[in-house]
Design an enzyme around this catalytic site. Structure first.
Site, PDB file in Angstrom:
ATOM      1  N   ALA A 154      18.935  38.880  76.216  1.00  0.00           N
ATOM      2  CA  ALA A 154      20.391  38.818  76.027  1.00  0.00           C
ATOM      3  C   ALA A 154      20.906  40.122  75.435  1.00  0.00           C
ATOM      4  CB  ALA A 154      20.752  37.635  75.136  1.00  0.00           C
ATOM      5  N   TYR A 155      20.224  40.608  74.417  1.00  0.00           N
ATOM      6  CA  TYR A 155      20.634  41.861  73.783  1.00  0.00           C
ATOM      7  C   TYR A 155      20.526  43.026  74.768  1.00  0.00           C
ATOM      8  CZ  TYR A 155      20.762  45.657  70.341  1.00  0.00           C
ATOM      9  OH  TYR A 155      21.072  46.797  69.641  1.00  0.00           O
TER      10      TYR A 155
END
Length: 248
Positions: A154-155
């Site tokens: 996600a990051y």
């Protein structure tokens, strides 16, 4: 410290109460700018603004709320003047987990803060820069946005989006005296490490050829030039701060 002339400039620094954001704020104030620190943490904002003195104002703002971002721009310009510099530093690391186990709500949270928040802040500030035909923007991405980090999809996805958005916006604004660039730091010793598992921190350190984490003042040094009038040609670019890790 090299002298950068930012006299007469007004800078918004998101995530400015701590870490890289605060280090950048401190450097910009030393260069003559007024700064508006934006953050969610009111207590940290108060102490950060007090440390910087009269050149600093602060706004408590949730960057995932576009209406709140617009209000923050209006408040900043009422208190400090037209915004000529944006350094977007606010963000979170999110949880560490394999993609197929990643919680859906956590994915949405990371993307909302790290990517949508960047879009909202840029969107709210750019019109004023266009109207005045001047501005300098630095969006803080990450080496993860170039290379990806396992168990942090996600990051990595959000920061990859920040890089792509920065390149697109820089090209859109190239006919103006507005420079839009990104930096891609490796891990720095900031509170964001508190969100990460020790083994993940060890992995990231092992990937840095310099053998140490980024110092926040090193990021501030690079950004202070990128937001100066001297940076009059380079835009839609990405500047490496990975200690040799980047492969492109």
């Amino acid at each position: 410290m090299n002298q950068i002339d930012l006299n007469g400039q007004v800078a918004v620094i998101t995530g400015g109460a701590q870490g890289i954001g605060f280090a950048i704020a401190r450097r910009l104030v030393a260069s003559g700018a007024k700064v508006s620190l934006w953050d969610m943490n009111a207590g940290l904002l108060d102490s950060a603004a007090a440390e910087l003195g009269a050149a600093a104002t602060s706004v408590v703002v949730n960057i995932t709320d576009y209406a709140a971002v617009e209000k923050a721009v209006a408040q900043t310009e009422a208190e400090a003047g037209p915004v000529s510099i944006l350094v977007h530093s606010a963000g979170i690391a999110g949880k560490n987990a394999p993609l197929d186990d990643y919680e859906l709500e956590e994915w949405r949270r990371v993307i909302d803060i790290d990517l949508n928040g960047c879009f909202y802040v840029n969107r709210a500030i750019v019109p004023g820069m266009k109207a005045r035909n001047y501005g300098r923007i630095v969006n803080i991405a990450s080496i993860a946005g170039k290379e990806g980090n396992p168990n942090a999809a996600a990051y990595a996805a959000a920061k990859g989006g920040v890089i792509a958005m920065t390149k697109a916006l820089g090209k859109e604004l190239a006919k103006y005296d507005i420079a839009v660039n990104a930096i891609t730091p490796a891990t720095a010793k900031t509170r964001i490490l508190d969100e990460l598992k020790p083994e993940f921190i060890d992995y990231m350190l092992s990937r840095i050829p310099r053998g140490r984490f980024l110092e926040v003042d090193e990021a501030a040094n690079m950004v202070s030039w990128l937001v100066s009038k001297e940076n009059s040609f380079t835009t839609a670019s990405v500047f490496d701060l990975s200690g040799g890790r980047a492969t492109y």
